[in-house]
Design a protein around this motif. Sequence first.
Motif, PDB file in Angstrom:
ATOM      1  N   THR A 105       0.833  -1.191   0.000  1.00 12.80           N
ATOM      2  CA  THR A 105       0.000   0.000   0.000  1.00 12.80           C
ATOM      3  C   THR A 105       0.872   1.247   0.000  1.00 12.80           C
ATOM      4  N   PHE A 106       0.542   2.169  -0.903  1.00 11.29           N
ATOM      5  CA  PHE A 106       1.214   3.456  -0.984  1.00 11.29           C
ATOM      6  C   PHE A 106       0.313   4.489  -0.312  1.00 11.29           C
ATOM      7  N   ILE A 107       0.878   5.272   0.609  1.00 13.12           N
ATOM      8  CA  ILE A 107       0.109   6.286   1.328  1.00 13.12           C
ATOM      9  C   ILE A 107       0.767   7.634   1.069  1.00 13.12           C
ATOM     10  N   ALA A 108       0.046   8.523   0.377  1.00  9.97           N
ATOM     11  CA  ALA A 108       0.627   9.791  -0.053  1.00  9.97           C
ATOM     12  C   ALA A 108      -0.221  10.960   0.407  1.00  9.97           C
ATOM     13  N   GLY A 109       0.455  12.051   0.718  1.00  9.97           N
ATOM     14  CA  GLY A 109      -0.226  13.301   1.018  1.00  9.97           C
ATOM     15  C   GLY A 109       0.240  14.377   0.055  1.00  9.97           C
ATOM     16  N   GLY A 110      -0.686  14.948  -0.729  1.00 13.63           N
ATOM     17  CA  GLY A 110      -0.344  16.036  -1.648  1.00 13.63           C
ATOM     18  C   GLY A 110       0.754  15.678  -2.619  1.00 13.63           C
ATOM     19  N   ALA A 111       1.788  16.538  -2.667  1.00  8.64           N
ATOM     20  CA  ALA A 111       2.907  16.313  -3.591  1.00  8.64           C
ATOM     21  C   ALA A 111       3.730  15.091  -3.230  1.00  8.64           C
ATOM     22  N   GLY A 112       3.435  14.453  -2.090  1.00  8.86           N
ATOM     23  CA  GLY A 112       4.099  13.204  -1.726  1.00  8.86           C
ATOM     24  C   GLY A 112       3.772  12.056  -2.665  1.00  8.86           C
ATOM     25  N   ILE A 113       2.857  12.284  -3.602  1.00  3.90           N
ATOM     26  CA  ILE A 113       2.539  11.260  -4.601  1.00  3.90           C
ATOM     27  C   ILE A 113       3.680  11.087  -5.600  1.00  3.90           C
ATOM     28  N   THR A 114       4.567  12.081  -5.743  1.00  3.70           N
ATOM     29  CA  THR A 114       5.508  12.073  -6.868  1.00  3.70           C
ATOM     30  C   THR A 114       6.434  10.852  -6.915  1.00  3.70           C
ATOM     31  N   PRO A 115       7.036  10.397  -5.821  1.00  2.00           N
ATOM     32  CA  PRO A 115       7.865   9.197  -5.965  1.00  2.00           C
ATOM     33  C   PRO A 115       7.052   7.963  -6.330  1.00  2.00           C
ATOM     34  N   PHE A 116       5.796   7.962  -5.922  1.00  2.00           N
ATOM     35  CA  PHE A 116       4.943   6.810  -6.224  1.00  2.00           C
ATOM     36  C   PHE A 116       4.476   6.814  -7.673  1.00  2.00           C
ATOM     37  N   LEU A 117       4.415   7.989  -8.300  1.00  2.00           N
ATOM     38  CA  LEU A 117       4.027   8.048  -9.714  1.00  2.00           C
ATOM     39  C   LEU A 117       4.975   7.223 -10.563  1.00  2.00           C
ATOM     40  N   ALA A 118       6.277   7.418 -10.347  1.00  2.00           N
ATOM     41  CA  ALA A 118       7.255   6.662 -11.136  1.00  2.00           C
ATOM     42  C   ALA A 118       7.150   5.169 -10.850  1.00  2.00           C
ATOM     43  N   ILE A 119       6.992   4.814  -9.572  1.00  2.00           N
ATOM     44  CA  ILE A 119       6.894   3.396  -9.217  1.00  2.00           C
ATOM     45  C   ILE A 119       5.642   2.777  -9.827  1.00  2.00           C
ATOM     46  N   LEU A 120       4.504   3.461  -9.705  1.00  2.00           N
ATOM     47  CA  LEU A 120       3.251   2.920 -10.242  1.00  2.00           C
ATOM     48  C   LEU A 120       3.272   2.861 -11.764  1.00  2.00           C
ATOM     49  N   ARG A 121       3.858   3.867 -12.400  1.00  2.00           N
ATOM     50  CA  ARG A 121       3.975   3.831 -13.865  1.00  2.00           C
ATOM     51  C   ARG A 121       4.851   2.661 -14.312  1.00  2.00           C
ATOM     52  N   LEU A 123       5.295  -0.184 -12.612  1.00  2.00           N
ATOM     53  CA  LEU A 123       4.526  -1.411 -12.389  1.00  2.00           C
ATOM     54  C   LEU A 123       3.483  -1.595 -13.488  1.00  2.00           C
ATOM     55  N   LYS A 124       2.841  -0.499 -13.900  1.00  2.00           N
ATOM     56  CA  LYS A 124       1.852  -0.586 -14.978  1.00  2.00           C
ATOM     57  C   LYS A 124       2.511  -1.059 -16.267  1.00  2.00           C
ATOM     58  N   GLN A 125       3.655  -0.474 -16.581  1.00  2.00           N
ATOM     59  CA  GLN A 125       4.383  -0.854 -17.795  1.00  2.00           C
ATOM     60  C   GLN A 125       4.739  -2.335 -17.789  1.00  2.00           C
ATOM     61  N   LYS A 126       5.018  -2.867 -16.607  1.00  2.00           N
ATOM     62  CA  LYS A 126       5.396  -4.281 -16.477  1.00  2.00           C
ATOM     63  C   LYS A 126       4.189  -5.201 -16.301  1.00  2.00           C
ATOM     64  N   GLY A 127       2.981  -4.625 -16.230  1.00  2.00           N
ATOM     65  CA  GLY A 127       1.777  -5.432 -16.025  1.00  2.00           C
ATOM     66  C   GLY A 127       1.694  -6.013 -14.624  1.00  2.00           C
TER      67      GLY A 127
END
Length: 221
Positions: A105-121, A123-127
């Motif tokens: 689980t990723f827990i983000a507040g505001g701009a704290g989403i930014t490191p998770f964007l790269a990780i989630l993108r 993971l999406k690319q890898k299916g």
Amino acid sequence: MTDKVEILEKSKVTHDVWALTTARPDGFSFEPGQATEVRIDREKWREEPRPFTFTSLPDDDVLEFTIKAYRDHDGVTNKLDDVKVGEKLLIDDPWGAITYKGPGTFIAGGAGITPFLAILRDLKQKGQLSGHRLLFGNKTSDDIILRDELDDMAGLEVVYALSDESKDGMREGHFDKAALKDILGTTDQMFYVCGPQKMVDAVIENLKSLGVSADMIVTED
């Protein structure tokens, strides 16, 4: 080592968030979730480094930063409001403790989403998005960074919480202990936490009180 990179594109993400795309130096490498110190290549501002996370992927031809402008003071993020395509930024070597350690689980507040964007993108690319969850807290729905993209990530469960607005389909308030207990079910997973320091400290304390061990929590040092 410091590299000078040209701003190739600048686009608005929300009312106070910009996406800046820059050239990528030869041989420059990083892991999804990592950051670098960024300075504006202008007099006075060359000595004002600020940490920003890469929201591009390691195999992209360019670098991308998704940056919130804090307009209540004359700082670097505020100054980025008026930088233009063609200007230069100075970036240092990548660093950061937030990297992918396994499903959770990723827990983000505001701009704290930014490191998770790269990780989630990534993971999406890898299916490999299925089985992951994102808890994303903001003041209002207008503050949610890249909501359309997040909602379109098939396999990712996204839970939004708003502290200053009531909105259908979103939780009210913060991800406090009661909210985490209600949402999580099991704590046998990895937890990734990023956001304002006060929020990060509170979330980590609540996770530990729910039985999550410190070695299962990934956050910035």
